[in-house]
Design an enzyme around this catalytic site. Structure first.
Site, PDB file in Angstrom:
ATOM      1  N   TYR A  74      -1.750  -0.928  10.388  1.00 54.77           N
ATOM      2  CA  TYR A  74      -1.880  -1.195   8.952  1.00 54.77           C
ATOM      3  C   TYR A  74      -0.652  -0.680   8.197  1.00 54.77           C
ATOM      4  CZ  TYR A  74      -3.824  -1.142   4.221  1.00 54.77           C
ATOM      5  OH  TYR A  74      -4.035  -1.334   2.882  1.00 54.77           O
ATOM      6  N   SER A 125       0.859  -1.184   0.000  1.00 56.01           N
ATOM      7  CA  SER A 125       0.000   0.000   0.000  1.00 56.01           C
ATOM      8  C   SER A 125       0.893   1.231   0.000  1.00 56.01           C
ATOM      9  CB  SER A 125      -0.874   0.008   1.265  1.00 56.01           C
ATOM     10  OG  SER A 125      -1.498   1.255   1.467  1.00 56.01           O
TER      11      SER A 125
END
Length: 279
Positions: A157, A144
């Protein structure tokens, strides 16, 4: 002419029931790859498998699996063996995130997040790399944009995706000369179920969305390139942002990201418990 012989591969796609995973499945099937579709929502997997088999004449094997399991890699390998299919390539796409101040998070939920986002890609890579090497296949791990900067309110995350970035780039170096193509794919804000499940657009800071098809096009273009590097970022704006972040201090980046993810920046926002894209 693509350098990858897609027709010669059986590709595992995790998180295949929606979003980027489903787009990977459709694109690979259209190129002639057989598939092993992995997620929890078996009804969606079966519908997708039927669609792709009918449209492209490929074989799509459905395996329902909870990737929070500490034996996920071994379990998936056993299930594939029991189904009589041998994977030659792997896309570790499944993952989920939580949004909110770390102090307010549920530790049990964070442990699941780490299991899916960190442990599962390691386990599955270890379980299937021998077959991937033997077949000269490919391994794509999905990270990401959060991997490239401190990510306040998504601290676990961001850290998990930073792990995936470092882990995969290290594998790229280790696997050079084996015939395996390995790289990490880093999307930015993408039109998936992520924000819908979170319940707020604050998780992507109101960024302009790319589509899952955009992301997969970037990945497969990199896969088919003459000399694929260890990582690829989807979208020119995202690539420019990473270049910019490398020029400013970590202190400044952390403060900037804290402002960007502040729910007070967006009217009517709310801070929910979790975002799940493991499908």
């Amino acid at each position: 002419m693509p350098r990858t012989d897609y027709c010669g591969h059986t590709v595992i796609v995790t998180g295949a029931s929606s979003g980027i995973g489903a787009s990977f499945a459709r694109s690979l099937a259209a190129r002639g790859s057989n598939l092993i579709l992995v997620a929890r929502r078996v009804d969606r997997l079966e519908a997708l498998a039927g669609e792709l088999e009918k449209a492209h004449g490929i074989t799509a094997t459905v395996i329902a699996l909870d990737l929070t399991s500490p034996t996920a890699g071994r379990d998936l390998k056993a299930a594939a063996d029991a189904a009589g299919v041998r994977a030659t390539s792997l896309i570790n796409n499944a993952g989920f995130g939580t949004f909110g101040d770390f102090i307010d998070e549920d530790p049990a939920r964070l442990a699941q997040e780490i299991a899916v986002d960190v442990s599962a890609p390691v386990q599955l890579s270890a379980a299937f790399l021998p077959d991937i090497i033997a077949a000269g296949g490919f391994l794509i791990n999905v990270a990401s944009m959060a991997a490239y900067a401190p990510t306040p309110r998504m601290a676990v995350y961001g850290a998990a995706k930073a792990f995936v970035l470092s882990f995969t780039e290290s594998l790229w170096a280790e696997l050079r000369g084996t015939g395996v193509t390995t790289f990490v794919l880093s999307p930015g804000a993408t039109s998936t179920e992520f924000n819908a499940v979170v319940g707020t657009d604050d998780a992507t800071a109101g960024a302009k969305m790319r589509t899952p098809e955009d992301v997969v096009t970037t990945a497969l273009a990199h896969l088919e390139s003459r000399n694929p590097g260890p990582s690829v970022i989807d979208g020119a704006t995202n690539r420019a942002a990473v270049s910019l972040m490398r020029l400013i201090s970590r202190r400044s980046t952390a403060k900037m990201m804290h402002r960007m993810t502040d729910p007070a920046r967006r009217s009517g926002s709310k801070v929910p418990a979790a975002a799940d894209t493991s499908a």
